[in-house]
Scaffold this motif. Structure first.
Motif, PDB file in Angstrom:
ATOM      1  N   GLY A 286      -7.145   3.406  -5.653  1.00 62.56           N
ATOM      2  CA  GLY A 286      -7.628   2.111  -6.110  1.00 62.56           C
ATOM      3  C   GLY A 286      -6.545   1.057  -6.071  1.00 62.56           C
ATOM      4  N   THR A 287      -6.732   0.021  -6.883  1.00 61.17           N
ATOM      5  CA  THR A 287      -5.762  -1.068  -6.971  1.00 61.17           C
ATOM      6  C   THR A 287      -5.083  -1.045  -8.331  1.00 61.17           C
ATOM      7  OG1 THR A 287      -7.024  -2.464  -5.441  1.00 61.17           O
ATOM      8  CG2 THR A 287      -5.437  -3.566  -6.883  1.00 61.17           C
ATOM      9  N   LYS A 288      -3.761  -1.057  -8.317  1.00 63.24           N
ATOM     10  CA  LYS A 288      -2.976  -1.007  -9.546  1.00 63.24           C
ATOM     11  C   LYS A 288      -2.275  -2.357  -9.763  1.00 63.24           C
ATOM     12  CE  LYS A 288      -4.039   3.344  -9.701  1.00 63.24           C
ATOM     13  NZ  LYS A 288      -5.134   3.806 -10.601  1.00 63.24           N
ATOM     14  N   ASP A 289      -1.970  -2.624 -11.028  1.00 61.00           N
ATOM     15  CA  ASP A 289      -1.265  -3.850 -11.404  1.00 61.00           C
ATOM     16  C   ASP A 289       0.099  -3.490 -11.976  1.00 61.00           C
ATOM     17  OD1 ASP A 289      -3.279  -5.920 -10.848  1.00 61.00           O
ATOM     18  OD2 ASP A 289      -4.438  -4.869 -12.386  1.00 61.00           O
ATOM     19  N   PRO A 290       1.087  -3.324 -11.119  1.00 60.60           N
ATOM     20  CA  PRO A 290       2.414  -2.935 -11.622  1.00 60.60           C
ATOM     21  C   PRO A 290       3.075  -4.078 -12.389  1.00 60.60           C
ATOM     22  CG  PRO A 290       2.532  -3.477  -9.300  1.00 60.60           C
ATOM     23  CD  PRO A 290       1.073  -3.505  -9.665  1.00 60.60           C
ATOM     24  N   GLU A 291       3.949  -3.710 -13.283  1.00 53.77           N
ATOM     25  CA  GLU A 291       4.638  -4.697 -14.112  1.00 53.77           C
ATOM     26  C   GLU A 291       5.817  -5.285 -13.350  1.00 53.77           C
ATOM     27  OE1 GLU A 291       7.110  -4.914 -18.355  1.00 53.77           O
ATOM     28  OE2 GLU A 291       6.069  -3.073 -17.739  1.00 53.77           O
TER      29      GLU A 291
ATOM     30  N   ARG B 260       0.837  -1.202   0.000  1.00 58.26           N
ATOM     31  CA  ARG B 260       0.000   0.000   0.000  1.00 58.26           C
ATOM     32  C   ARG B 260       0.869   1.249   0.000  1.00 58.26           C
ATOM     33  NH1 ARG B 260      -4.974  -1.006   4.315  1.00 58.26           N
ATOM     34  NH2 ARG B 260      -5.989  -2.686   3.132  1.00 58.26           N
ATOM     35  N   ARG B 261       0.315   2.305  -0.612  1.00 56.09           N
ATOM     36  CA  ARG B 261       0.955   3.613  -0.557  1.00 56.09           C
ATOM     37  C   ARG B 261      -0.054   4.624  -0.036  1.00 56.09           C
ATOM     38  NH1 ARG B 261       2.673   6.419  -6.007  1.00 56.09           N
ATOM     39  NH2 ARG B 261       0.628   7.411  -5.802  1.00 56.09           N
ATOM     40  N   TYR B 262       0.319   5.281   1.053  1.00 56.20           N
ATOM     41  CA  TYR B 262      -0.508   6.335   1.631  1.00 56.20           C
ATOM     42  C   TYR B 262       0.081   7.677   1.211  1.00 56.20           C
ATOM     43  CZ  TYR B 262      -1.719   2.409   4.705  1.00 56.20           C
ATOM     44  OH  TYR B 262      -2.100   1.183   5.193  1.00 56.20           O
ATOM     45  N   ASP B 263      -0.690   8.486   0.517  1.00 56.22           N
ATOM     46  CA  ASP B 263      -0.235   9.816   0.119  1.00 56.22           C
ATOM     47  C   ASP B 263      -0.610  10.795   1.216  1.00 56.22           C
ATOM     48  OD1 ASP B 263       0.114  12.372  -1.051  1.00 56.22           O
ATOM     49  OD2 ASP B 263      -0.038  11.477  -3.041  1.00 56.22           O
ATOM     50  N   ILE B 264       0.393  11.295   1.917  1.00 62.48           N
ATOM     51  CA  ILE B 264       0.155  12.189   3.044  1.00 62.48           C
ATOM     52  C   ILE B 264      -0.485  13.499   2.609  1.00 62.48           C
ATOM     53  CG2 ILE B 264       1.231  13.361   5.007  1.00 62.48           C
ATOM     54  CD1 ILE B 264       1.356  10.315   5.126  1.00 62.48           C
ATOM     55  N   ASN B 265      -0.186  13.957   1.399  1.00 64.82           N
ATOM     56  CA  ASN B 265      -0.676  15.259   0.954  1.00 64.82           C
ATOM     57  C   ASN B 265      -2.171  15.278   0.666  1.00 64.82           C
ATOM     58  OD1 ASN B 265       1.840  16.445   1.132  1.00 64.82           O
ATOM     59  ND2 ASN B 265       2.372  16.003  -0.989  1.00 64.82           N
ATOM     60  N   ASP B 266      -2.678  14.250  -0.002  1.00 66.68           N
ATOM     61  CA  ASP B 266      -4.087  14.293  -0.408  1.00 66.68           C
ATOM     62  C   ASP B 266      -4.911  13.117   0.106  1.00 66.68           C
ATOM     63  OD1 ASP B 266      -3.245  12.178  -1.981  1.00 66.68           O
ATOM     64  OD2 ASP B 266      -3.265  13.313  -3.852  1.00 66.68           O
ATOM     65  N   ALA B 267      -4.333  12.326   1.033  1.00 65.10           N
ATOM     66  CA  ALA B 267      -5.057  11.243   1.700  1.00 65.10           C
ATOM     67  C   ALA B 267      -5.551  10.155   0.752  1.00 65.10           C
ATOM     68  CB  ALA B 267      -6.231  11.807   2.506  1.00 65.10           C
ATOM     69  N   VAL B 268      -4.884   9.974  -0.376  1.00 61.13           N
ATOM     70  CA  VAL B 268      -5.246   8.908  -1.308  1.00 61.13           C
ATOM     71  C   VAL B 268      -4.442   7.655  -0.972  1.00 61.13           C
ATOM     72  CG1 VAL B 268      -5.150   8.148  -3.716  1.00 61.13           C
ATOM     73  CG2 VAL B 268      -5.909  10.471  -3.159  1.00 61.13           C
TER      74      VAL B 268
ATOM     75  N   THR C 271       7.944  -2.095 -11.811  1.00 64.37           N
ATOM     76  CA  THR C 271       8.403  -0.893 -12.513  1.00 64.37           C
ATOM     77  C   THR C 271       7.268   0.043 -12.912  1.00 64.37           C
ATOM     78  OG1 THR C 271       8.312  -2.052 -14.631  1.00 64.37           O
ATOM     79  CG2 THR C 271      10.386  -2.155 -13.416  1.00 64.37           C
ATOM     80  N   ASN C 272       7.676   1.256 -13.373  1.00 60.98           N
ATOM     81  CA  ASN C 272       6.767   2.278 -13.907  1.00 60.98           C
ATOM     82  C   ASN C 272       5.644   2.618 -12.925  1.00 60.98           C
ATOM     83  OD1 ASN C 272       8.197   2.261 -16.408  1.00 60.98           O
ATOM     84  ND2 ASN C 272       7.065   0.437 -17.026  1.00 60.98           N
ATOM     85  N   ILE C 273       6.018   2.824 -11.688  1.00 61.14           N
ATOM     86  CA  ILE C 273       5.027   3.055 -10.637  1.00 61.14           C
ATOM     87  C   ILE C 273       4.288   4.377 -10.842  1.00 61.14           C
ATOM     88  CG2 ILE C 273       4.702   3.314  -8.152  1.00 61.14           C
ATOM     89  CD1 ILE C 273       5.476   0.474  -9.190  1.00 61.14           C
ATOM     90  N   SER C 274       5.000   5.446 -11.204  1.00 59.46           N
ATOM     91  CA  SER C 274       4.337   6.748 -11.345  1.00 59.46           C
ATOM     92  C   SER C 274       3.317   6.750 -12.479  1.00 59.46           C
ATOM     93  CB  SER C 274       5.375   7.845 -11.577  1.00 59.46           C
ATOM     94  OG  SER C 274       6.075   7.640 -12.795  1.00 59.46           O
ATOM     95  N   GLU C 275       3.559   5.949 -13.517  1.00 55.80           N
ATOM     96  CA  GLU C 275       2.641   5.905 -14.649  1.00 55.80           C
ATOM     97  C   GLU C 275       1.293   5.280 -14.283  1.00 55.80           C
ATOM     98  OE1 GLU C 275       4.463   3.992 -17.938  1.00 55.80           O
ATOM     99  OE2 GLU C 275       6.192   5.351 -17.990  1.00 55.80           O
ATOM    100  N   LEU C 276       1.255   4.547 -13.196  1.00 50.53           N
ATOM    101  CA  LEU C 276       0.017   3.878 -12.790  1.00 50.53           C
ATOM    102  C   LEU C 276      -0.978   4.830 -12.134  1.00 50.53           C
ATOM    103  CD1 LEU C 276       1.560   0.619 -11.267  1.00 50.53           C
ATOM    104  CD2 LEU C 276       0.465   0.879 -13.502  1.00 50.53           C
TER     105      LEU C 276
ATOM    106  N   PHE D 230      11.940   1.641  -2.365  1.00 51.67           N
ATOM    107  CA  PHE D 230      11.482   2.384  -3.538  1.00 51.67           C
ATOM    108  C   PHE D 230      12.631   3.197  -4.104  1.00 51.67           C
ATOM    109  CE2 PHE D 230       9.905   6.349  -5.457  1.00 51.67           C
ATOM    110  CZ  PHE D 230       9.175   5.804  -6.510  1.00 51.67           C
ATOM    111  N   SER D 231      12.821   3.116  -5.436  1.00 53.93           N
ATOM    112  CA  SER D 231      13.865   3.874  -6.119  1.00 53.93           C
ATOM    113  C   SER D 231      13.220   4.900  -7.038  1.00 53.93           C
ATOM    114  CB  SER D 231      14.756   2.942  -6.943  1.00 53.93           C
ATOM    115  OG  SER D 231      15.600   3.687  -7.800  1.00 53.93           O
ATOM    116  N   PRO D 232      13.334   6.202  -6.737  1.00 56.85           N
ATOM    117  CA  PRO D 232      12.762   7.210  -7.628  1.00 56.85           C
ATOM    118  C   PRO D 232      13.490   7.276  -8.969  1.00 56.85           C
ATOM    119  CG  PRO D 232      14.047   8.250  -5.882  1.00 56.85           C
ATOM    120  CD  PRO D 232      13.944   6.793  -5.532  1.00 56.85           C
ATOM    121  N   GLU D 233      14.783   6.949  -8.986  1.00 56.00           N
ATOM    122  CA  GLU D 233      15.541   6.967 -10.233  1.00 56.00           C
ATOM    123  C   GLU D 233      15.015   5.920 -11.212  1.00 56.00           C
ATOM    124  OE1 GLU D 233      17.735   8.675  -6.950  1.00 56.00           O
ATOM    125  OE2 GLU D 233      16.949   6.650  -7.222  1.00 56.00           O
ATOM    126  N   ASP D 234      14.649   4.760 -10.683  1.00 57.09           N
ATOM    127  CA  ASP D 234      14.130   3.686 -11.529  1.00 57.09           C
ATOM    128  C   ASP D 234      12.614   3.699 -11.632  1.00 57.09           C
ATOM    129  OD1 ASP D 234      16.741   2.752 -11.853  1.00 57.09           O
ATOM    130  OD2 ASP D 234      16.590   1.488 -10.065  1.00 57.09           O
TER     131      ASP D 234
END
Length: 338
Positions: free
Chosen positions: A101-106, A47-55, A92-97, A71-75
């Motif tokens: 909700g629920t995401k399916d990372p590659e 899980r990822r909790y976004d502190i800024n917008d509570a998502v 990978t490609n976490i920001s693109e997701l 977590f690697s921001p460079e990768d």
């Protein structure tokens, strides 16, 4: 309003949202451009909790049991230590997701299935170190553990070598090139100097220094940031109320001044403990100096929770957490901000 006050207000807002699930409570308060708290569980949750917008964002991964996260921001990728497949898995490609909700990372890179009972992950450049608390000889009177050193390449995680420790190992943390490890079932922390460069072959290794911490019962998690080390104490494993956090400022100096086999006194630490803290088995934690906050993966109290304590270097005693979020089987946390 300074950064610490902004963060405290944001956390109060986020805590209210956790109970009420109301995105409107955000009120536009930001701690920084990005403030993501990642958490894993023994139920295979990421899980990822976004502190800024509570998502809250859930990531569907292949593992059904996780303990260890990076977590690697460079990768733009996160790596987990899977206890169900006994390997490192990178997604990978976490920001693109996007968020929510629920995401399916590659699934990107993976390592070979090597360890048996992984407990933590420490990263230093391209080197990924996994602790394993397997009792190799089946004799509880002769505790040992293992440290698996992997090299991250373009095609996967390649096992470089395996080290056997002379104690049951749990949490790991790099401070520069030195590796610190929790000596499980004790109040001690071991240190290996120039860890990656010194220990390059398969062998039994001896810690360069082992120091105890007065008041601590059973060490598990540890995290260091800009001079401060925070340790977690699970106390008795069966108790959901006797956990604690130990905060040691100017840690490197205090550890250096302690004798090998000696201890750091309780008067040189801050200690958070007691019924109000909701700490029972704080198995993993992360400390952020910029906001002076400790995030905790609490495994036992109420079946598992994510907790946070603000003003970490100025408080001590039986205090309530500033954040409380239920997560069954919570196992590890990681905080990313920029």
């Amino acid at each position: 309003m300074n950064r610490s006050h902004l963060f405290l207000l944001s956390f109060i807002i986020f805590s209210l949202w956790s109970c009420n699930n109301n995105d409107d409570l955000n009120a536009g308060v930001e701690t920084s451009a990005t403030a993501h708290l990642y958490a894993t569980s023994h139920n295979g949750q990421v899980r990822r909790y976004d502190i800024n917008d509570a998502v809250v964002t859930n990531y569907a991964v292949n593992s059904s049991d996780i303990e260890g996260f990076y977590f690697s921001p460079e990768d733009d990728a996160f790596s987990i230590v899977s206890r169900s497949s006994n390997q490192i898995e990178s997604y990978t490609n976490i920001s693109e997701l996007g968020a929510g909700g629920t995401k399916d990372p590659e699934l990107g890179l993976i390592g070979t299935s090597e360890f048996e009972s992984p407990r933590d992950l420490a990263v230093n450049g391209q080197f990924f170190v996994v602790s394993d608390d397997t009792d190799l000889d089946g004799d509880e009177a002769t505790p040992e553990g293992r440290l698996f050193i992997y090299v991250k390449t373009e095609t996967g995680f390649v096992l470089r070598n395996v080290l056997i420790t002379k104690f049951k190992v749990w949490g790991l943390e790099f401070v520069g090139s030195d590796l610190y490890a929790a000596v499980d079932e004790t109040n001690k922390i071991a240190m290996y100097r120039n860890f990656i460069e010194t220990h390059t072959s398969n062998r039994i290794i001896t810690a360069d220094k082992i120091v105890g911490f007065q008041g601590l019962i059973r060490s598990h998690g540890l995290d260091f940031d800009k001079g401060t080390m925070v340790l977690s104490d699970i106390g008795e494993a069966e108790s959901a109320t006797d956990g604690a956090l130990h905060i040691i400022q100017d840690f490197e100096s205090k550890f250096s001044n302690a004798t090998n086999g000696g201890f750091i006194g309780i008067d040189e630490q801050l200690r958070i403990s007691g019924a109000n803290t909701q700490l029972g088995n704080p198995v993993n934690l992360v400390y952020d100096k910029a906001y002076n906050v400790i995030f905790v993966a609490e495994a036992l109290n109420n079946g598992g929770r994510i907790l946070a304590f603000n003003d970490a270097t100025s408080i001590s005693g039986n205090i309530a957490p500033d954040l409380k979020y239920d997560l069954a089987g919570a196992s590890s946390v990681f905080y990313f901000t920029r």
